[in-house]
Motif scaffolding. Structure first.
Motif, PDB file in Angstrom:
ATOM      1  N   TYR A   1       0.837  -1.210   0.000  1.00  0.00           N
ATOM      2  CA  TYR A   1       0.000   0.000   0.000  1.00  0.00           C
ATOM      3  C   TYR A   1       0.870   1.257   0.000  1.00  0.00           C
ATOM      4  N   ALA A   2       1.918   1.234   0.811  1.00  0.00           N
ATOM      5  CA  ALA A   2       2.839   2.380   0.835  1.00  0.00           C
ATOM      6  C   ALA A   2       3.880   2.212  -0.260  1.00  0.00           C
ATOM      7  N   VAL A   3       4.146   3.283  -1.000  1.00  0.00           N
ATOM      8  CA  VAL A   3       5.156   3.243  -2.064  1.00  0.00           C
ATOM      9  C   VAL A   3       6.524   3.428  -1.400  1.00  0.00           C
ATOM     10  N   THR A   4       7.207   2.312  -1.199  1.00  0.00           N
ATOM     11  CA  THR A   4       8.445   2.304  -0.417  1.00  0.00           C
ATOM     12  C   THR A   4       9.683   2.618  -1.257  1.00  0.00           C
ATOM     13  N   ALA A   5      10.780   2.917  -0.562  1.00  0.00           N
ATOM     14  CA  ALA A   5      12.072   3.163  -1.217  1.00  0.00           C
ATOM     15  C   ALA A   5      12.509   1.906  -1.965  1.00  0.00           C
ATOM     16  N   ASP A   6      12.278   0.730  -1.358  1.00  0.00           N
ATOM     17  CA  ASP A   6      12.647  -0.545  -1.989  1.00  0.00           C
ATOM     18  C   ASP A   6      11.949  -0.714  -3.332  1.00  0.00           C
ATOM     19  N   LEU A   7      10.636  -0.419  -3.351  1.00  0.00           N
ATOM     20  CA  LEU A   7       9.853  -0.569  -4.579  1.00  0.00           C
ATOM     21  C   LEU A   7      10.369   0.397  -5.662  1.00  0.00           C
ATOM     22  N   LEU A   8      10.594   1.649  -5.278  1.00  0.00           N
ATOM     23  CA  LEU A   8      11.060   2.655  -6.238  1.00  0.00           C
ATOM     24  C   LEU A   8      12.428   2.290  -6.811  1.00  0.00           C
ATOM     25  N   ASP A   9      13.315   1.788  -5.950  1.00  0.00           N
ATOM     26  CA  ASP A   9      14.674   1.412  -6.399  1.00  0.00           C
ATOM     27  C   ASP A   9      14.633   0.156  -7.272  1.00  0.00           C
ATOM     28  N   HIS A  10      13.815  -0.825  -6.847  1.00  0.00           N
ATOM     29  CA  HIS A  10      13.736  -2.097  -7.564  1.00  0.00           C
ATOM     30  C   HIS A  10      13.294  -1.893  -9.016  1.00  0.00           C
ATOM     31  N   PHE A  11      12.268  -1.045  -9.215  1.00  0.00           N
ATOM     32  CA  PHE A  11      11.735  -0.831 -10.573  1.00  0.00           C
ATOM     33  C   PHE A  11      12.358   0.393 -11.266  1.00  0.00           C
ATOM     34  N   ARG A  12      13.302   1.048 -10.600  1.00  0.00           N
ATOM     35  CA  ARG A  12      13.974   2.252 -11.134  1.00  0.00           C
ATOM     36  C   ARG A  12      12.942   3.292 -11.584  1.00  0.00           C
ATOM     37  N   VAL A  13      12.012   3.580 -10.676  1.00  0.00           N
ATOM     38  CA  VAL A  13      10.896   4.489 -10.966  1.00  0.00           C
ATOM     39  C   VAL A  13      11.366   5.942 -11.019  1.00  0.00           C
ATOM     40  N   THR A  14      10.958   6.647 -12.088  1.00  0.00           N
ATOM     41  CA  THR A  14      11.338   8.058 -12.222  1.00  0.00           C
ATOM     42  C   THR A  14      10.193   9.011 -11.871  1.00  0.00           C
ATOM     43  N   LEU A  15       8.961   8.475 -11.851  1.00  0.00           N
ATOM     44  CA  LEU A  15       7.807   9.319 -11.545  1.00  0.00           C
ATOM     45  C   LEU A  15       6.703   8.459 -10.930  1.00  0.00           C
ATOM     46  N   VAL A  16       6.041   8.997  -9.902  1.00  0.00           N
ATOM     47  CA  VAL A  16       4.904   8.306  -9.270  1.00  0.00           C
ATOM     48  C   VAL A  16       3.687   9.207  -9.425  1.00  0.00           C
ATOM     49  N   CYS A  17       2.593   8.660  -9.973  1.00  0.00           N
ATOM     50  CA  CYS A  17       1.386   9.465 -10.206  1.00  0.00           C
ATOM     51  C   CYS A  17       0.191   8.925  -9.428  1.00  0.00           C
ATOM     52  N   HIS A  18      -0.674   9.835  -9.055  1.00  0.00           N
ATOM     53  CA  HIS A  18      -1.935   9.457  -8.406  1.00  0.00           C
ATOM     54  C   HIS A  18      -3.031  10.364  -8.943  1.00  0.00           C
ATOM     55  N   GLY A  19      -4.266   9.834  -9.019  1.00  0.00           N
ATOM     56  CA  GLY A  19      -5.401  10.621  -9.494  1.00  0.00           C
ATOM     57  C   GLY A  19      -5.882  11.601  -8.439  1.00  0.00           C
ATOM     58  N   MET A  20      -7.025  12.216  -8.694  1.00  0.00           N
ATOM     59  CA  MET A  20      -7.552  13.238  -7.772  1.00  0.00           C
ATOM     60  C   MET A  20      -8.417  12.627  -6.670  1.00  0.00           C
ATOM     61  N   THR A  21      -8.465  11.292  -6.598  1.00  0.00           N
ATOM     62  CA  THR A  21      -9.261  10.645  -5.547  1.00  0.00           C
ATOM     63  C   THR A  21      -8.521  10.727  -4.206  1.00  0.00           C
ATOM     64  N   GLU A  22      -9.272  10.550  -3.143  1.00  0.00           N
ATOM     65  CA  GLU A  22      -8.729  10.649  -1.783  1.00  0.00           C
ATOM     66  C   GLU A  22      -7.671   9.573  -1.535  1.00  0.00           C
ATOM     67  N   VAL A  23      -6.601   9.957  -0.831  1.00  0.00           N
ATOM     68  CA  VAL A  23      -5.575   8.982  -0.436  1.00  0.00           C
ATOM     69  C   VAL A  23      -5.801   8.661   1.044  1.00  0.00           C
ATOM     70  N   VAL A  24      -6.191   7.415   1.302  1.00  0.00           N
ATOM     71  CA  VAL A  24      -6.428   6.982   2.685  1.00  0.00           C
ATOM     72  C   VAL A  24      -5.078   6.719   3.341  1.00  0.00           C
ATOM     73  N   PRO A  25      -4.846   7.230   4.576  1.00  0.00           N
ATOM     74  CA  PRO A  25      -3.559   6.974   5.243  1.00  0.00           C
ATOM     75  C   PRO A  25      -3.313   5.481   5.446  1.00  0.00           C
ATOM     76  N   ASP A  26      -2.049   5.103   5.573  1.00  0.00           N
ATOM     77  CA  ASP A  26      -1.682   3.713   5.831  1.00  0.00           C
ATOM     78  C   ASP A  26      -2.160   3.321   7.231  1.00  0.00           C
ATOM     79  N   LYS A  27      -2.065   2.037   7.552  1.00  0.00           N
ATOM     80  CA  LYS A  27      -2.571   1.540   8.848  1.00  0.00           C
ATOM     81  C   LYS A  27      -1.949   2.281  10.034  1.00  0.00           C
ATOM     82  N   ASP A  28      -0.692   2.721   9.884  1.00  0.00           N
ATOM     83  CA  ASP A  28      -0.029   3.436  10.999  1.00  0.00           C
ATOM     84  C   ASP A  28      -0.272   4.952  10.938  1.00  0.00           C
ATOM     85  N   GLY A  29      -1.169   5.368  10.036  1.00  0.00           N
ATOM     86  CA  GLY A  29      -1.511   6.786   9.934  1.00  0.00           C
ATOM     87  C   GLY A  29      -0.608   7.591   9.017  1.00  0.00           C
ATOM     88  N   SER A  30       0.414   6.940   8.444  1.00  0.00           N
ATOM     89  CA  SER A  30       1.363   7.670   7.590  1.00  0.00           C
ATOM     90  C   SER A  30       0.833   7.819   6.156  1.00  0.00           C
TER      91      SER A  30
END
Length: 347
Positions: free
Chosen positions: A255-284
């Protein structure tokens, strides 16, 4: 994804695939009110990666004239017979002329099946609870599975195989110079809102390589509630893979876009739509890391369609359909009673 699978099979039979899409009027006449408008359906079909061209406003009955108009050698349909309102085979003419091919229907899914799941607004279909009261109430109203019970409660009858994923996957690795863009979500009941969003994301780069992260069913249920997701993770995977804008899918993405995920896939950009982003289970904030790296971007799809709105359209259609049927039944009953009274008088 059942429709997408049919189009994938059809495309494999030839070199160029033209898909005829009916108008709302034609569908309402022969099948009942459509859930999506014709404009939405034109765009949805065009976004499927095996489709080369669409024929808007295609007649419900496929004729040789239509095939010739679009310079088609033959037409393809699933192995389920479609009939007109008068009970005639809609493909009779092209079958007789030897310009008809058939492809296999996708087991374990149908529109009726998905409608049933939507109408059962409880969490029952995420467990094996067969004796749910709502389930019993609706059990006779919708398409039944091959074993005679309703297929839309308990575990979905669709069985995922690695072969099916391979058939749907692009198989393309990211190339040097590609902009690797990551998007995440439920992508439930893959619809025009999703297509509009992915198309906008696709336009952000000259050589986009879009990776869609799909959350597991329990994760989606945690942040969306009710009986979401309507489609399980396997069904959602195929639906997203069928879209021409998506290069790769992460099945069960965190659910959380982690550093591991970004590094593993060599992500250059992360996009999200205009819908609400629900906080993670720990509130982050699940997008905390891409925001920290300065690679997060909000994308406005321009569409207000959501899975919730589709469910509302379905329920509205269903209630209107039931009301119409009740009126029709009452009318038929009144006619029968009048006839019976006439018979009684004669005797």
């Amino acid at each position: 994804y059942g429709h997408s699978n049919q189009l994938r099979q059809a495309r494999a039979m030839g070199d160029y695939l033209i898909v005829g899409v009916h108008t709302d009027e034609e569908i309402a006449k022969h099948k009942g009110p459509p859930v999506f408008t014709q404009e939405e359906r034109y765009k949805m079909v065009q976004a499927i990666k095996w489709v080369d061209e669409i024929a808007p406003g295609a007649p419900y009955v496929t004729t040789l004239e239509t095939l010739d108009k679009y310079n088609c050698d033959f037409c393809v349909h699933g192995d389920d017979i479609t009939l007109t309102i008068d009970g005639k085979d809609t493909y009779e003419e092209v079958k007789t002329a030897g310009r008809y091919r058939e492809c296999k229907r996708t087991q374990g899914v149908s529109t009726t099946d998905l409608v049933g799941r939507m109408l059962l607004m409880t969490k029952a279909h995420h467990s094996n609870i067969d004796e749910d009261l709502d389930y019993r109430k609706h059990t006779d109203n919708f398409g039944k599975g091959p074993k005679g019970h309703s297929p839309w409660t308990g575990v979905s009858q669709f069985l995922q195989t690695s072969q099916k994923i391979i058939q749907f996957a692009s198989g393309k690795e990211p190339q040097p110079g590609d902009t690797i863009i990551y998007v995440a979500g439920a992508f439930d009941l893959f619809h025009i809102g999703h297509v509009d969003f992915l198309e906008k994301v696709h336009q952000l780069a000259e050589k986009p390589y879009i990776i869609a992260g799909l959350h597991f069913d329990q994760e989606v249920n945690h942040y969306k509630g009710k009986n979401y997701p309507i489609m399980n993770i396997h069904e959602r995977t195929l639906s997203v893979l069928a879209c021409r804008y998506v290069s790769e899918v992460v099945i069960g993405a965190p659910y959380a876009v982690t550093a591991d995920l970004l590094d593993h896939f060599r992500v250059t950009l992360v996009c999200h739509g205009m819908t609400e982003v629900v906080p993670d289970k720990d509130g982050s904030d699940p997008y905390e890391e891409p925001k920290r790296r300065g690679i997060f971007q909000l994308v406005d799809s321009g569409s207000n369609l959501t899975t919730d709105l589709i469910v509302q359209r379905i329920i509205k259609n269903r209630l209107e359909f039931e009301a119409r049927n009740q009126k029709k039944e009452a009318k038929e009953l009144a006619v029968l009673e009048a006839m019976k009274r006439l018979e009684d008088k004669k005797h």
